[in-house]
Enzyme design. Structure first.
Site, PDB file in Angstrom:
ATOM      1  N   LYS A 118       0.859  -1.193   0.000  1.00 23.28           N
ATOM      2  CA  LYS A 118       0.000   0.000   0.000  1.00 23.28           C
ATOM      3  C   LYS A 118       0.891   1.237   0.000  1.00 23.28           C
ATOM      4  O   LYS A 118       1.851   1.302   0.786  1.00 23.28           O
ATOM      5  CB  LYS A 118      -0.899  -0.048   1.247  1.00 23.28           C
ATOM      6  CG  LYS A 118      -1.948   1.042   1.335  1.00 23.28           C
ATOM      7  CD  LYS A 118      -2.799   0.820   2.592  1.00 23.28           C
ATOM      8  CE  LYS A 118      -3.938   1.815   2.719  1.00 23.28           C
ATOM      9  NZ  LYS A 118      -4.761   1.569   3.933  1.00 23.28           N
TER      10      LYS A 118
ATOM     11  N   SER B   8      -9.511   1.657   2.929  1.00 24.39           N
ATOM     12  CA  SER B   8      -8.637   2.364   2.026  1.00 24.39           C
ATOM     13  C   SER B   8      -7.607   1.478   1.316  1.00 24.39           C
ATOM     14  O   SER B   8      -7.005   1.915   0.331  1.00 24.39           O
ATOM     15  CB  SER B   8      -7.885   3.441   2.797  1.00 24.39           C
ATOM     16  OG  SER B   8      -7.092   2.867   3.814  1.00 24.39           O
TER      17      SER B   8
ATOM     18  N   SER C 106      -9.767  -0.684   7.208  1.00 26.61           N
ATOM     19  CA  SER C 106      -9.193  -0.488   5.870  1.00 26.61           C
ATOM     20  C   SER C 106      -8.454  -1.683   5.296  1.00 26.61           C
ATOM     21  O   SER C 106      -8.087  -1.660   4.119  1.00 26.61           O
ATOM     22  CB  SER C 106      -8.260   0.719   5.881  1.00 26.61           C
ATOM     23  OG  SER C 106      -8.996   1.904   5.864  1.00 26.61           O
TER      24      SER C 106
END
Lengths: 102, 533
Positions: B95, B171, B195
């Protein structure tokens, strides 16, 4: 139950304190969303707090070794840090003048 | 079966045995990315060709050169008889909120579009040392602020591999999508309010939020420092256990990282669930959504297929010898989102003050009058709307005159949410649970643009996950079926502090018991399209 709202005046004060600038449309959208979020947050005011409850900053008590000793440790390659800066002068970050500074 | 479908465990064992080269694995992954991913995220937002609308767009940046160097090093070690690491040759995405030395790390924000960090995040460093191949930086919501990945400044935002007209969640949307689309075997995500688990549920993969402090946050750009947790995303429970094994552990560079030793998570999977006490709570069957005028919370039932999946999972686990305990009260869970609005925004506002166009990242190109003007314009141009909203809301909620009502009160409600779980897990308590089984989300993946812009509705998509963040507890989402639209359903196991082994055991037992079910043979749409070609 009526709930409190964030006024446009307070909103504009916050925008200044946050060092932001907003277009009119962006400001209108953000203020609406803030007030919608506040209607959710206001549910907290109705929560019957347990008498013995203490506020917690972490859900779980930190199990770490604690902060490091406050000892200066030089970064091995400061040039790498400076290389990422938008403007550098004489090995330092360069910025425009600060208002009122001599 | 293609190489890309193999588990991380399988790939690593074959690479370590010299039966497969890391280079072959890498080329197979890159080939898959080139086939299904389409354009990477970019600040240059042009209209998309129709074919691009069907792509995954999981990445902001591929790191092919780095991955090639890593693959060569793994293959060299194998050839020389050295230990190449327990993740030897396994393709991984990161990420783009974790620093990777010398590689752009953007947080999906314009304000960091050109930031090349001078150091690597601890969990990333551990993955590299274990022999992983870092394929690229995965797209996400800007600074992790969102639940659909649509707030990324780098467009196109990721799509859901099961149906590209749907969001992958967020996210960690790019992370979950990259794993579901078989572009990589593993991804490193973060979970502040759900997330990791929500996108894992939306994309039909496994996502684990460890106990707060289990995995170092060093090199993770902070959103909400008391809630942020790095964790694994994988296609099966064993791979999630393997990855957690690598990234868990104390780190002197993160004073909140725990000194509690990590368990052997892979070994724990073998223990089964006979006698495990699994709780079901009536407080995880509805959303409690506010009326914008009155502030009253109204109940909305979650998608029936999801609540049915939870009950079915309970029955499967009962058949395996677990004890199902119903009606476990977690009454303060309904206040999780209001509490999150306060705690996370106050902490986010504090963390975002550092971005000013002085030390790194974006600086306005416009003429400015002075330093204050430079900072204002840089932040105005560099931050997206969601970041500005969180700064402003955090400042409001923590400002003098409001903090007592909101911030201080939220910290007490957070303690009550934690207390509910302590009672449920108390070995001497009425329920003395080992794990709690809940839905991961209230709905399956929603359509792009359906929720984006409505920040309250978006936040409530985390209602089932965020309590574990407030309480600091470990929780894992595992695939629990498909709905009528062939979209994945996620079920969640929440455990006591540092009992990742327990939730992994539960997830593994359910996974193994349902391996032959028809829904597990269904593949994400983007993979079915590839086969059709």
């Amino acid at each position: 139950m009526s709930i409190s709202k964030i006024s446009p005046e307070l909103f504009h004060k916050l925008v200044g304190l946050a060092a932001l600038e907003l277009t009119y449309a962006e400001g209108a959208y953000l203020l609406t969303e803030m007030n919608h979020q506040l209607s959710s947050v206001n549910a907290l005011l109705q929560v019957p707090l347990e008498e013995d409850i203490q506020p917690t900053l972490h859900g779980i008590e930190c199990q770490g070794a604690g902060p490091r000793a406050d000892v200066w440790q030089p970064f091995p390659t400061p040039s790498e840090i400076l290389a990422g800066a938008p403007e550098v002068e004489d090995g330092m970050f360069a910025v425009p003048d600060v208002k009122g500074a001599k | 079966m293609s190489l890309n479908q193999f588990s991380a465990l399988h790939v690593a064992s074959r690479v370590r045995a010299g039966e497969l080269s890391a280079r072959e694995v890498l080329e197979s992954s890159l080939s898959q990315i080139h086939a299904v991913d389409g354009l990477p995220g970019s600040l240059d937002q042009k209209p998309l060709e129709p074919a691009e609308e069907q792509k995954v767009h999981a990445f902001i940046r591929l790191t092919e050169d780095l991955a090639r160097q890593q693959a060569e090093e793994v293959d060299r070690k194998v050839a020389d008889g050295e230990d190449p690491g327990i993740l030897a040759g396994v393709p991984v995405s990161i990420k783009d909120i974790f620093t990777l030395q010398g590689i752009e790390t953007t947080a999906a924000s314009r304000i960091l579009y050109n930031f090349k960090p001078p150091y690597t995040a601890t969990p990333v460093k551990k993955l590299i040392e274990a022999g992983a191949l870092i394929l690229g930086k995965a797209n996400l919501d800007e600074f992790t602020f969102g639940s659909s990945s649509e707030s990324s400044a780098f467009k196109p935002a990721p799509n859901n591999p099961w149906n590209p007209s749907r969001v992958p969640g967020g996210s960690s949307g790019g992370s979950a999508a990259s794993v579901a689309a078989e572009e990589v075997a593993l991804s490193l995500g973060t979970d502040t309010g759900g997330s990791i688990r929500q996108p894992a549920a939306f994309c039909g993969v496994v996502g684990l939020k460890p106990t707060y402090g289990r995995v170092s946050r060093y090199g993770l750009m902070a959103f909400s420092s008391s809630l942020d947790c790095p964790g694994p995303i994988a296609r099966n429970v064993s791979d999630a256990a393997l990855m957690l094994q690598i990234i868990a552990g104390n780190d002197p560079k993160d004073s909140t990282s725990s000194v509690v030793p990590a368990a052997n998570y892979l070994e724990a999977l073998k223990e089964g669930i006979k006698g495990l006490r699994i709780g079901l709570s009536p407080d995880y069957t509805h959303l409690f959504y506010p009326d914008f005028e009155t502030g009253e919370l109204a109940m909305e039932a979650i998608q029936k297929e999801i609540s049915d999946a939870v009950l079915y999972a309970a029955s499967v686990m009962a058949d395996l010898g677990a004890e199902i305990v119903e009606n476990v009260p977690l009454p303060n869970a309904k206040y999780s989102i209001p509490t999150y609005f306060v705690v996370s925004r106050v902490e986010a506002a504090s963390n975002l003050h550092r971005f000013d166009g002085v030390k790194y990242g974006y600086r306005t190109p416009l003429e400015v009058e002075d330093l204050q003007d430079l900072i204002r314009r840089t932040r105005a141009e560099g931050f997206g709307s969601e970041a500005k909203l969180r700064i402003l809301m955090g400042m409001y909620l923590s400002s003098e005159g409001f903090a007592a009502n909101y911030y201080q009160r939220a910290l007490k409600v957070r303690a009550m949410i934690r207390r509910d779980f302590e009672r449920a897990f108390d070995p001497h308590g009425e329920h003395h649970l080992d794990v709690i089984l809940t839905p991961t989300t209230a709905t399956t993946a929603f359509k792009r643009n359906d929720v984006f812009g409505n920040t309250v509705r978006m936040q409530y998509s985390d209602q089932m996950t965020v309590s574990a963040n407030h309480a600091g507890l470990p929780a894992v989402s595992v695939p629990g079926g498909l709905d009528a639209d062939h979209l994945p359903i996620g079920i969640q196991f929440i455990g006591p502090d540092f009992r990742e082994d327990m939730i992994l055991r539960a997830g593994y037992a359910y996974e193994q018991a349902t391996l032959d079910e028809a829904w597990r043979a269904v593949r994400p749409a983007v993979l079915r399209q590839e086969v059709a070609k």
